[in-house]
Write a protein that holds these residues in place. Structure first.
Motif, PDB file in Angstrom:
ATOM      1  N   ARG A   1      40.285  83.288 -32.201  1.00 25.90           N
ATOM      2  CA  ARG A   1      41.636  83.841 -32.301  1.00 25.90           C
ATOM      3  C   ARG A   1      41.584  85.344 -32.559  1.00 25.90           C
ATOM      4  NH1 ARG A   1      45.544  79.580 -35.558  1.00 25.90           N
ATOM      5  NH2 ARG A   1      44.749  77.662 -34.619  1.00 25.90           N
ATOM      6  N   GLU A   2      40.640  85.763 -33.375  1.00 23.34           N
ATOM      7  CA  GLU A   2      40.488  87.196 -33.638  1.00 23.34           C
ATOM      8  C   GLU A   2      40.094  87.930 -32.358  1.00 23.34           C
ATOM      9  OE1 GLU A   2      37.637  87.518 -36.751  1.00 23.34           O
ATOM     10  OE2 GLU A   2      38.976  86.780 -38.312  1.00 23.34           O
ATOM     11  N   VAL A   3      39.178  87.337 -31.597  1.00 20.04           N
ATOM     12  CA  VAL A   3      38.755  87.945 -30.336  1.00 20.04           C
ATOM     13  C   VAL A   3      39.931  88.009 -29.363  1.00 20.04           C
ATOM     14  CG1 VAL A   3      37.293  87.631 -28.292  1.00 20.04           C
ATOM     15  CG2 VAL A   3      36.332  87.283 -30.579  1.00 20.04           C
ATOM     16  N   LEU A   4      40.695  86.928 -29.268  1.00 22.08           N
ATOM     17  CA  LEU A   4      41.838  86.893 -28.358  1.00 22.08           C
ATOM     18  C   LEU A   4      42.880  87.940 -28.735  1.00 22.08           C
ATOM     19  CD1 LEU A   4      43.402  85.644 -26.027  1.00 22.08           C
ATOM     20  CD2 LEU A   4      44.243  83.888 -27.610  1.00 22.08           C
ATOM     21  N   ALA A   5      43.137  88.098 -30.028  1.00 24.42           N
ATOM     22  CA  ALA A   5      44.109  89.096 -30.478  1.00 24.42           C
ATOM     23  C   ALA A   5      43.696  90.495 -30.042  1.00 24.42           C
ATOM     24  CB  ALA A   5      44.253  89.035 -31.999  1.00 24.42           C
ATOM     25  N   LEU A   6      42.406  90.788 -30.106  1.00 25.73           N
ATOM     26  CA  LEU A   6      41.912  92.102 -29.689  1.00 25.73           C
ATOM     27  C   LEU A   6      41.909  92.234 -28.168  1.00 25.73           C
ATOM     28  CD1 LEU A   6      39.022  92.546 -32.287  1.00 25.73           C
ATOM     29  CD2 LEU A   6      41.276  93.632 -32.283  1.00 25.73           C
ATOM     30  N   MET A   7      41.676  91.140 -27.459  1.00 27.10           N
ATOM     31  CA  MET A   7      41.783  91.160 -26.001  1.00 27.10           C
ATOM     32  C   MET A   7      43.200  91.516 -25.574  1.00 27.10           C
ATOM     33  SD  MET A   7      39.579  87.722 -25.072  1.00 27.10           S
ATOM     34  CE  MET A   7      40.316  87.563 -23.439  1.00 27.10           C
ATOM     35  N   VAL A   8      44.184  90.905 -26.240  1.00 26.77           N
ATOM     36  CA  VAL A   8      45.588  91.159 -25.920  1.00 26.77           C
ATOM     37  C   VAL A   8      45.942  92.625 -26.144  1.00 26.77           C
ATOM     38  CG1 VAL A   8      47.961  90.649 -26.652  1.00 26.77           C
ATOM     39  CG2 VAL A   8      46.340  88.786 -26.316  1.00 26.77           C
ATOM     40  N   ARG A   9      45.254  93.261 -27.094  1.00 26.13           N
ATOM     41  CA  ARG A   9      45.503  94.681 -27.369  1.00 26.13           C
ATOM     42  C   ARG A   9      44.762  95.599 -26.403  1.00 26.13           C
ATOM     43  NH1 ARG A   9      44.873  94.405 -33.978  1.00 26.13           N
ATOM     44  NH2 ARG A   9      46.579  92.923 -34.319  1.00 26.13           N
ATOM     45  N   GLY A  10      44.048  95.020 -25.450  1.00 27.45           N
ATOM     46  CA  GLY A  10      43.383  95.820 -24.426  1.00 27.45           C
ATOM     47  C   GLY A  10      41.986  96.278 -24.778  1.00 27.45           C
ATOM     48  N   HIS A  11      41.378  95.694 -25.814  1.00 34.43           N
ATOM     49  CA  HIS A  11      40.043  96.119 -26.232  1.00 34.43           C
ATOM     50  C   HIS A  11      38.968  95.563 -25.301  1.00 34.43           C
ATOM     51  CE1 HIS A  11      42.074  97.714 -29.535  1.00 34.43           C
ATOM     52  NE2 HIS A  11      41.503  97.102 -30.553  1.00 34.43           N
ATOM     53  N   SER A  12      37.934  96.339 -25.087  1.00 34.47           N
ATOM     54  CA  SER A  12      36.778  95.893 -24.315  1.00 34.47           C
ATOM     55  C   SER A  12      35.887  95.027 -25.191  1.00 34.47           C
ATOM     56  CB  SER A  12      35.977  97.100 -23.821  1.00 34.47           C
ATOM     57  OG  SER A  12      35.425  97.803 -24.932  1.00 34.47           O
ATOM     58  N   ASN A  13      34.940  94.324 -24.567  1.00 31.35           N
ATOM     59  CA  ASN A  13      33.999  93.506 -25.343  1.00 31.35           C
ATOM     60  C   ASN A  13      33.222  94.358 -26.340  1.00 31.35           C
ATOM     61  OD1 ASN A  13      34.793  91.235 -24.005  1.00 31.35           O
ATOM     62  ND2 ASN A  13      32.957  91.028 -22.753  1.00 31.35           N
ATOM     63  N   LYS A  14      32.843  95.553 -25.907  1.00 30.99           N
ATOM     64  CA  LYS A  14      32.063  96.432 -26.781  1.00 30.99           C
ATOM     65  C   LYS A  14      32.866  96.814 -28.023  1.00 30.99           C
ATOM     66  CE  LYS A  14      29.365  99.374 -24.901  1.00 30.99           C
ATOM     67  NZ  LYS A  14      28.791 100.520 -24.138  1.00 30.99           N
ATOM     68  N   ARG A  15      34.142  97.143 -27.819  1.00 29.77           N
ATOM     69  CA  ARG A  15      34.969  97.530 -28.966  1.00 29.77           C
ATOM     70  C   ARG A  15      35.254  96.326 -29.866  1.00 29.77           C
ATOM     71  NH1 ARG A  15      40.570 101.088 -29.140  1.00 29.77           N
ATOM     72  NH2 ARG A  15      40.874 100.892 -31.382  1.00 29.77           N
ATOM     73  N   ILE A  16      35.474  95.161 -29.257  1.00 23.16           N
ATOM     74  CA  ILE A  16      35.694  93.948 -30.054  1.00 23.16           C
ATOM     75  C   ILE A  16      34.476  93.675 -30.928  1.00 23.16           C
ATOM     76  CG2 ILE A  16      35.994  91.439 -29.946  1.00 23.16           C
ATOM     77  CD1 ILE A  16      37.635  91.868 -27.387  1.00 23.16           C
ATOM     78  N   ALA A  17      33.293  93.812 -30.331  1.00 28.05           N
ATOM     79  CA  ALA A  17      32.058  93.586 -31.089  1.00 28.05           C
ATOM     80  C   ALA A  17      31.963  94.551 -32.264  1.00 28.05           C
ATOM     81  CB  ALA A  17      30.853  93.753 -30.164  1.00 28.05           C
ATOM     82  N   ARG A  18      32.344  95.798 -32.029  1.00 26.48           N
ATOM     83  CA  ARG A  18      32.274  96.806 -33.084  1.00 26.48           C
ATOM     84  C   ARG A  18      33.275  96.502 -34.200  1.00 26.48           C
ATOM     85  NH1 ARG A  18      32.553 100.822 -29.964  1.00 26.48           N
ATOM     86  NH2 ARG A  18      34.764 101.323 -30.140  1.00 26.48           N
ATOM     87  N   GLU A  19      34.497  96.122 -33.826  1.00 22.93           N
ATOM     88  CA  GLU A  19      35.532  95.880 -34.832  1.00 22.93           C
ATOM     89  C   GLU A  19      35.262  94.613 -35.648  1.00 22.93           C
ATOM     90  OE1 GLU A  19      39.572  96.386 -34.087  1.00 22.93           O
ATOM     91  OE2 GLU A  19      39.350  98.221 -32.907  1.00 22.93           O
ATOM     92  N   LEU A  20      34.671  93.608 -35.004  1.00 25.45           N
ATOM     93  CA  LEU A  20      34.402  92.351 -35.711  1.00 25.45           C
ATOM     94  C   LEU A  20      32.990  92.295 -36.279  1.00 25.45           C
ATOM     95  CD1 LEU A  20      36.152  89.745 -33.359  1.00 25.45           C
ATOM     96  CD2 LEU A  20      37.068  90.895 -35.389  1.00 25.45           C
ATOM     97  N   ASP A  21      32.211  93.352 -36.016  1.00 24.52           N
ATOM     98  CA  ASP A  21      30.842  93.446 -36.521  1.00 24.52           C
ATOM     99  C   ASP A  21      29.992  92.261 -36.060  1.00 24.52           C
ATOM    100  OD1 ASP A  21      28.740  94.655 -37.853  1.00 24.52           O
ATOM    101  OD2 ASP A  21      29.176  93.668 -39.768  1.00 24.52           O
TER     102      ASP A  21
END
Length: 216
Positions: free
Chosen positions: A159-179
C-alpha cells in the motif's frame, strides 16, 4: 535520431519548445502543427515519427478529443499532452485514454528534457508535482467494492508503494523514500499489478487514483 512533432496553436510557445528540444536533444527532426487537422495530415505516412506533443487547446479540438482522434487514426503513434492545465483528474484521464505522458507548460527546461527522454525510451511520464496532490473528485473506473477488495488484499508495504506510485514516483525514488532496495520495489509493483488485476503501472495508477494511504 528521433523525430518529434509539436502541435500547438501559439507560435511563440511552439518555437520556444522546439528550441529547447533542439538544444537538449541535438539531431532531432522537429515538425510543427498549429491545429489538430494539420497534425493529422503531417503524421500521415510518417512511420519515423517517434512522439507527438499535443496541446489541449487547439482551435479545432476541445479537451481530450484531439488525443482520442489521434489514437484512433494512428494507434501506434505515441502522443503526449503538453498543456497549461494542471488538474490531476485530466492528467489521469489523458493517461487512461492512451497518452504516454503529460507535461505541464510550466515544467522547467531540465525536467522537460528528462520527461521527453523517458517517453522516447518507451516509458510513461507523469508530472510528480501534480500527482502528489490529493484527488479533488473521485472517479472510480472499477466498482467501489472491487477496488476496496483489491486494496485490502495488499500488504501494508504494498500500500505504501502504491501510494507513492500514484504520486508519480519512480521505483528508484520509492526505494529511497521507503529505505528498501529497488529490486524489492519491483517485486512489490509486480504483486500490486497482480492483485489489482491490471497489466501495467499506468493502469494501477489510474485504478487507484482516488485512493490514498491511511498514513497520508
Amino acid at each position: 535520431m528521433y523525430t518529434l512533432m509539436v502541435a500547438d496553436d501559439h507560435p511563440l510557445f511552439r518555437d520556444a519548445l522546439c528550441a529547447v528540444i533542439d538544444a537538449g536533444l541535438p539531431g532531432c527532426q522537429l515538425l510543427q502543427a498549429d491545429s489538430l487537422s494539420a497534425a493529422l495530415q503531417q503524421a500521415e505516412g510518417r512511420e519515423d515519427l517517434d512522439l507527438l506533443l499535443l496541446d489541449l487547446g487547439l482551435p479545432d479540438s476541445e479537451g481530450l478529443a484531439g488525443l482520442t482522434r489521434l489514437r484512433a487514426t494512428y494507434p501506434q503513434l505515441p502522443v503526449a499532452i503538453i498543456s497549461a492545465e494542471q488538474d490531476r483528474r485530466i492528467v489521469l484521464d489523458a493517461i487512461g485514454q492512451g497518452a504516454v505522458g503529460y507535461i505541464p507548460k510550466s515544467t522547467p527546461r531540465a525536467a522537460l528534457l528528462d520527461a521527453l527522454t523517458h517517453m522516447l525510451a518507451g516509458q510513461v511520464y507523469l508530472p510528480p508535482d501534480i500527482m502528489r496532490r490529493p484527488p479533488t473528485t473521485p472517479a472510480r473506473r472499477q466498482p467501489e467494492a472491487a477496488i476496496s477488495a483489491h486494496i485490502s488484499s495488499l500488504t501494508e508495504k504494498q500500500r505504501e508503494v502504491l501510494a507513492l506510485m500514484v504520486r508519480g514516483h519512480s521505483n528508484k525514488r520509492i526505494a529511497r523514500e521507503l529505505d528498501i532496495a529497488e529490486t524489492t520495489v519491483k517485486t512489490h509493483v509486480s504483486a500490486i499489478l497482480r492483485k489489482l488485476s491490471v497489466t501495467s503501472r499506468v493502469q494501477a495508477i489510474v485504478a487507484a487514483s482516488d485512493w490514498t494511504s491511511p498514513n497520508g
